[in-house]
Structure formats: structure tokens, C-alpha cells
Scaffold this motif. Structure first.
Motif, PDB file in Angstrom:
ATOM      1  N   ALA A   1      -0.301   9.167  -6.229  1.00  0.00           N
ATOM      2  CA  ALA A   1      -1.000   8.041  -5.607  1.00  0.00           C
ATOM      3  C   ALA A   1      -2.100   8.502  -4.676  1.00  0.00           C
ATOM      4  O   ALA A   1      -3.198   7.922  -4.641  1.00  0.00           O
ATOM      5  CB  ALA A   1      -0.001   7.155  -4.858  1.00  0.00           C
ATOM      6  N   ALA A   2      -1.849   9.557  -3.892  1.00  0.00           N
ATOM      7  CA  ALA A   2      -2.836  10.026  -2.923  1.00  0.00           C
ATOM      8  C   ALA A   2      -4.100  10.506  -3.607  1.00  0.00           C
ATOM      9  O   ALA A   2      -5.210  10.306  -3.106  1.00  0.00           O
ATOM     10  CB  ALA A   2      -2.246  11.135  -2.064  1.00  0.00           C
ATOM     11  N   ALA A   3      -3.957  11.147  -4.763  1.00  0.00           N
ATOM     12  CA  ALA A   3      -5.121  11.685  -5.472  1.00  0.00           C
ATOM     13  C   ALA A   3      -5.908  10.583  -6.167  1.00  0.00           C
ATOM     14  O   ALA A   3      -7.125  10.464  -5.994  1.00  0.00           O
ATOM     15  CB  ALA A   3      -4.669  12.742  -6.482  1.00  0.00           C
ATOM     16  N   VAL A   4      -5.230   9.750  -6.950  1.00  0.00           N
ATOM     17  CA  VAL A   4      -5.971   8.763  -7.745  1.00  0.00           C
ATOM     18  C   VAL A   4      -6.514   7.628  -6.884  1.00  0.00           C
ATOM     19  O   VAL A   4      -7.495   6.975  -7.256  1.00  0.00           O
ATOM     20  CB  VAL A   4      -5.110   8.209  -8.902  1.00  0.00           C
ATOM     21  CG1 VAL A   4      -4.671   9.334  -9.813  1.00  0.00           C
ATOM     22  CG2 VAL A   4      -3.909   7.416  -8.391  1.00  0.00           C
TER      23      VAL A   4
ATOM     24  N   ILE B   1       0.832  -1.197   0.000  1.00  0.00           N
ATOM     25  CA  ILE B   1       0.000   0.000   0.000  1.00  0.00           C
ATOM     26  C   ILE B   1       0.873   1.257   0.000  1.00  0.00           C
ATOM     27  O   ILE B   1       1.824   1.378   0.775  1.00  0.00           O
ATOM     28  CB  ILE B   1      -0.943   0.006   1.210  1.00  0.00           C
ATOM     29  CG1 ILE B   1      -1.890  -1.189   1.155  1.00  0.00           C
ATOM     30  CG2 ILE B   1      -1.739   1.315   1.260  1.00  0.00           C
ATOM     31  CD1 ILE B   1      -2.815  -1.211  -0.042  1.00  0.00           C
ATOM     32  N   LEU B   2       0.535   2.192  -0.891  1.00  0.00           N
ATOM     33  CA  LEU B   2       1.195   3.493  -0.936  1.00  0.00           C
ATOM     34  C   LEU B   2       0.378   4.552  -0.195  1.00  0.00           C
ATOM     35  O   LEU B   2       0.919   5.312   0.605  1.00  0.00           O
ATOM     36  CB  LEU B   2       1.399   3.932  -2.389  1.00  0.00           C
ATOM     37  CG  LEU B   2       2.273   3.047  -3.262  1.00  0.00           C
ATOM     38  CD1 LEU B   2       2.258   3.545  -4.699  1.00  0.00           C
ATOM     39  CD2 LEU B   2       3.696   3.002  -2.727  1.00  0.00           C
ATOM     40  N   THR B   3      -0.922   4.604  -0.481  1.00  0.00           N
ATOM     41  CA  THR B   3      -1.803   5.585   0.145  1.00  0.00           C
ATOM     42  C   THR B   3      -3.175   4.968   0.370  1.00  0.00           C
ATOM     43  O   THR B   3      -3.585   4.051  -0.334  1.00  0.00           O
ATOM     44  CB  THR B   3      -1.994   6.829  -0.746  1.00  0.00           C
ATOM     45  OG1 THR B   3      -2.665   6.452  -1.959  1.00  0.00           O
ATOM     46  CG2 THR B   3      -0.673   7.492  -1.082  1.00  0.00           C
ATOM     47  N   SER B   4      -3.897   5.507   1.369  1.00  0.00           N
ATOM     48  CA  SER B   4      -5.270   5.064   1.606  1.00  0.00           C
ATOM     49  C   SER B   4      -6.063   6.204   2.232  1.00  0.00           C
ATOM     50  O   SER B   4      -5.676   6.733   3.276  1.00  0.00           O
ATOM     51  CB  SER B   4      -5.308   3.836   2.516  1.00  0.00           C
ATOM     52  OG  SER B   4      -6.635   3.343   2.641  1.00  0.00           O
ATOM     53  N   GLY B   5      -7.164   6.596   1.600  1.00  0.00           N
ATOM     54  CA  GLY B   5      -8.001   7.665   2.114  1.00  0.00           C
ATOM     55  C   GLY B   5      -8.803   7.224   3.322  1.00  0.00           C
ATOM     56  O   GLY B   5      -9.201   6.059   3.430  1.00  0.00           O
ATOM     57  N   VAL B   6      -9.045   8.145   4.234  1.00  0.00           N
ATOM     58  CA  VAL B   6      -9.877   7.881   5.414  1.00  0.00           C
ATOM     59  C   VAL B   6     -11.307   8.244   5.037  1.00  0.00           C
ATOM     60  O   VAL B   6     -11.663   9.417   4.949  1.00  0.00           O
ATOM     61  CB  VAL B   6      -9.396   8.681   6.634  1.00  0.00           C
ATOM     62  CG1 VAL B   6     -10.238   8.331   7.853  1.00  0.00           C
ATOM     63  CG2 VAL B   6      -7.919   8.405   6.914  1.00  0.00           C
TER      64      VAL B   6
ATOM     65  N   VAL C   1      -5.536  11.532   3.849  1.00  0.00           N
ATOM     66  CA  VAL C   1      -4.965  10.396   3.124  1.00  0.00           C
ATOM     67  C   VAL C   1      -3.738   9.892   3.843  1.00  0.00           C
ATOM     68  O   VAL C   1      -2.777  10.638   4.079  1.00  0.00           O
ATOM     69  CB  VAL C   1      -4.608  10.780   1.670  1.00  0.00           C
ATOM     70  CG1 VAL C   1      -4.001   9.576   0.938  1.00  0.00           C
ATOM     71  CG2 VAL C   1      -5.855  11.265   0.929  1.00  0.00           C
ATOM     72  N   VAL C   2      -3.770   8.609   4.212  1.00  0.00           N
ATOM     73  CA  VAL C   2      -2.637   7.968   4.859  1.00  0.00           C
ATOM     74  C   VAL C   2      -1.580   7.667   3.784  1.00  0.00           C
ATOM     75  O   VAL C   2      -1.883   7.079   2.749  1.00  0.00           O
ATOM     76  CB  VAL C   2      -3.053   6.659   5.545  1.00  0.00           C
ATOM     77  CG1 VAL C   2      -1.830   5.919   6.096  1.00  0.00           C
ATOM     78  CG2 VAL C   2      -4.059   6.939   6.652  1.00  0.00           C
ATOM     79  N   GLU C   3      -0.347   8.087   4.038  1.00  0.00           N
ATOM     80  CA  GLU C   3       0.761   7.745   3.163  1.00  0.00           C
ATOM     81  C   GLU C   3       1.671   6.771   3.900  1.00  0.00           C
ATOM     82  O   GLU C   3       2.079   7.013   5.023  1.00  0.00           O
ATOM     83  CB  GLU C   3       1.544   8.984   2.749  1.00  0.00           C
ATOM     84  CG  GLU C   3       0.768   9.908   1.820  1.00  0.00           C
ATOM     85  CD  GLU C   3       1.617  11.064   1.310  1.00  0.00           C
ATOM     86  OE1 GLU C   3       1.493  11.387   0.116  1.00  0.00           O
ATOM     87  OE2 GLU C   3       2.387  11.636   2.107  1.00  0.00           O
ATOM     88  N   LEU C   4       2.015   5.684   3.231  1.00  0.00           N
ATOM     89  CA  LEU C   4       2.894   4.686   3.832  1.00  0.00           C
ATOM     90  C   LEU C   4       4.230   4.680   3.105  1.00  0.00           C
ATOM     91  O   LEU C   4       4.264   4.850   1.892  1.00  0.00           O
ATOM     92  CB  LEU C   4       2.249   3.313   3.748  1.00  0.00           C
ATOM     93  CG  LEU C   4       1.018   3.162   4.679  1.00  0.00           C
ATOM     94  CD1 LEU C   4      -0.242   3.085   3.880  1.00  0.00           C
ATOM     95  CD2 LEU C   4       1.176   1.967   5.574  1.00  0.00           C
TER      96      LEU C   4
END
Length: 384
Positions: free
Chosen positions: A177-180, A59-64, A381-384
Motif C-alpha cells: 500500500a505504501a508504494a502504490v 486510509i491505509l497509507t498516505s505520502g507526505v 509515508v504515513v501508515e495508519l
């Protein structure tokens, strides 16, 4: 940032291969809620290598998303503990032996509509309504072996997750990644409510009731389709201002007057061609029903709670004609819609960046839920 943990070998009945060899699992950090209303906590999670039809994704990013909050509060099911997160971008790190559509190294947006290809919806060419979508067969667990229920079959507040390969949609790796990644749920739901379910066309008038993340995405979708009158309805001045930034031509403060009359006044006295209810309450649905033009379309994309009921005069339902529709995931087909929308984003025609309010670490998910309650963000957005 979360602590990156490597693979390990763990022996246990569920992890033995048929030949008796020990199967590899990955011990990684992920966000879990153990019981209804409990705080979201960062815990060690065991993720198996992918089996047939499965993919392992870094995982790169995941929205809350509000859906994660619904899981946390027990509003979706009581299959605790939940592994939260689902609105995600990642990189495929491994696939099962029979997987051909994605390969290690592919940049993907995760989705919760992995179509089966064989159900009655798929067989009649409407895969966007697939009634038998896939999830991974194997289970991710806590260290003590407790099986986790991943949110929407994904579970993306984690360093690595295991999904059905069909839940991976390849996208351009150069896009942010965070946007798409937000196409994985809320933004797609709103865009699709306008573009797919509502069928908004050039020159249409559109009203959107409720200007949270899904609502403003519906406004952006209406603008993308070429609607000329786009009316945003809410009780929050900040949300209405944000709606204007994403394409609304008019705003209505529904706390200050009758939104139905306001919408009619802005559409020549007739009502809008398409009205989208992004709240999902009986009151807002009635507003949407009466604020549309004769033979117009109502789209319900806000999710009601189980106890809600609706009463309308049946003669009005008949007499006003048109269509009353519910929008499931924006009636999207990820393999068709995600790459197209990412291309529009890269061309500057769809501002997905505007939906990313803040970028946070995996340790800050619980704080992000508080900000969501306050209406202070479109998306953390969570960034890992």
C-alpha cells in the motif's frame, strides 16, 4: 499510530436526513492546519456516511507530498482550515446508493481526477484533461462544525475520508500500500510527464532538470519507455546518485557548469529529444528550452508560483520548432494508468519501493515536513 475511533451519532441541522432521522457520522483522527504557516495538528474530525456519488474510505497509507506543504504555507488557497494528505491507498468501507464502480472491501488508490464524462475534454475522448472533475458533496468538519477543505479534494491524513466515488481507482490488493499509494500524486506526475506528456519512445534521449520525487519518477518513466540516454540534472550530489539508481545513465551538476552545454555534449552536440523541467522556475525552463534538440519536446511538470514570468525570443520559439507542453498530473487517466503501473511494479519492472524513504505514524507529519525542507527524503509515508 493514530487512535482508531468508532462511529457515533451526532445531531445537528447538517446531519438530519430528509425524514428527520439522525445521520451517522464517524469521529476519527486527522491532520489539520488551521491557518497559514500554522503547525499541522492531530484533531478529531467528523466524517459523514457517503451520499449519492460518494465513497467512504479507510486510509491505509498516505505520502507526505510537497503539495501538502504548499497548502500548509498558504501557497494554493486561503480556504483554511485544511485537512491535509492526498497521496493515498485505502479500502472502501461504504458507498452511496448509486455507486457501482467500487464496492466495500475494494483496495483503492485515491486520485484527484474523477472524470465527469460530459465536459468538452471528455466528449472529445481526452478524459485525462477532464475540466470538471468531481469531489465529495458533503463536508467533513471539526467537532465544532467548522467545515474543512480537503487537500486536492481528498484529505488523506485521516483514518477515514469521504471522496467522490470516481476518486477511487481499484488496484491489486496484494501490492504494498505504501508504494502504490504514491501513484496518487507525485510519482504519477513524474512517470506521466515522461510516458504520457513527453511521449518518450525507445531509443530517445531524455534530460530531467530537478531530481526531487517528481524528477526521479520522470527518470524512472523514461527508463521504462526504453530511452537510451537519460540525463539527470541537479545541484545536489545525493539526488543525482538517487537518480542513477532509478535509471539515469548520466548526471550533470548544474552548479558546476552550464547544464545546457553539458546536455548537448552528452547528445552528440544536438540536445535531448525530450527535456523535462521538474523544478518549475524561469531559469530551469530556459535551460530545458535550449537543451532540447530541434523539433524536440519540452515538458513543464514542476509547478511555478504565481509571480513567476518567462521571457523568450519569439524567433527562437518559432525557429526551434517542436512542442512546449505542460503536464497536468502526468496527463494520467487513473482508471487506465494506475492498474497498469501496479502490474509493472508487481512484475519487478517499476521500482515503486525506491520512492518510500520512511514509514511514519500520523503523529509525525509535522516532522516529515521538516525532512522535506532538508531534502532528506523522497517520500515519508504515513501508515495508519
Amino acid at each position: 499510530m493514530g487512535i482508531r475511533s468508532g462511529p457515533c451519532f451526532i445531531k445537528g441541522p447538517a446531519l438530519l436526513e430528509p425524514e428527520g432521522n439522525i445521520s451517522m457520522v464517524h469521529a476519527v483522527k486527522g491532520v489539520v492546519v488551521r491557518s497559514k504557516g500554522a503547525p499541522a495538528t492531530l484533531e478529531t474530525i467528523l466524517v459523514p456516511e457517503p451520499g449519492p456519488g460518494e465513497a467512504l474510505v479507510d486510509i491505509l497509507t498516505s505520502g507526505v507530498c510537497h503539495t501538502d506543504l504548499h497548502y500548509k504555507l498558504g501557497g494554493i488557497s486561503d480556504d483554511f482550515p485544511f485537512l491535509l494528505g492526498h497521496e493515498a491507498t485505502g479500502v472502501v468501507s461504504a458507498v452511496g446508493p448509486d455507486v457501482t464502480d467500487v464496492a466495500p472491501g475494494d483496495r483503492v488508490v485515491l486520485n484527484w481526477r474523477a472524470v465527469c464524462g460530459n465536459c468538452r475534454a471528455c466528449n472529445r475522448g481526452q478524459a485525462q484533461y477532464c475540466f470538471n472533475t468531481h469531489n465529495a458533496t458533503q463536508k467533513m468538519t471539526l467537532e465544532d462544525g467548522t467545515e474543512l477543505s480537503p487537500a486536492l479534494g481528498i484529505g488523506a491524513f485521516i483514518e477515514k475520508t469521504l471522496v467522490a466515488a470516481g476518486q477511487c481507482t481499484k488496484v491489486d490488493p496484494d501490492a504494498d500500500a505504501a508504494a502504490v499509494g504514491l501513484l496518487g500524486c507525485g510519482v504519477m506526475a513524474g512517470l506521466g510527464a515522461a510516458l504520457n506528456t513527453g511521449g518518450v519512445k525507445r531509443g530517445d534521449s531524455v534530460a530531467v532538470i530537478g531530481c526531487g520525487g517528481v524528477g526521479v519518477a520522470a527518470i524512472a518513466g523514461a527508463a521504462l519507455a526504453g530511452a537510451t540516454t537519460i540525463i539527470a540534472v541537479d545541484i545536489d550530489a545525493k539526488k543525482l546518485e538517487r537518480a542513477k539508481e532509478l535509471g539515469a545513465t548520466h548526471t550533470v551538476d548544474s552548479s558546476a557548469g552550464d547544464p545546457v552545454e553539458e546536455i548537448r555534449a552528452l547528445t552528440g552536440g544536438f540536445g535531448a529529444d525530450v527535456v523535462i523541467d521538474a523544478v518549475g522556475r524561469p531559469e530551469t525552463y530556459k535551460q530545458a528550452f535550449y537543451a532540447r534538440d530541434l523539433a524536440g519536446t519540452v515538458v513543464l511538470v514542476g509547478v511555478p508560483t504565481p509571480e513567476m514570468t518567462l521571457e523568450l525570443p519569439l524567433l527562437d520559439v518559432f525557429g526551434r520548432g517542436g512542442s512546449l507542453k505542460s503536464s497536468w498530473y502526468g496527463d494520467c487517466l487513473p482508471s487506465r494508468d494506475f492498474p497498469m503501473l501496479v502490474d509493472l511494479y508487481k512484475q519487478g519492472k517499476l521500482d515503486l519501493d525506491a520512492f518510500v524513504t520512511e514509514r511514519i505514524t500520523i503523529n509525525q507529519v509535522e516532522d516529515a515536513f521538516d525532512k522535506m525542507h532538508q531534502g532528506a527524503v523522497l517520500r515519508s509515508v504515513v501508515e495508519l
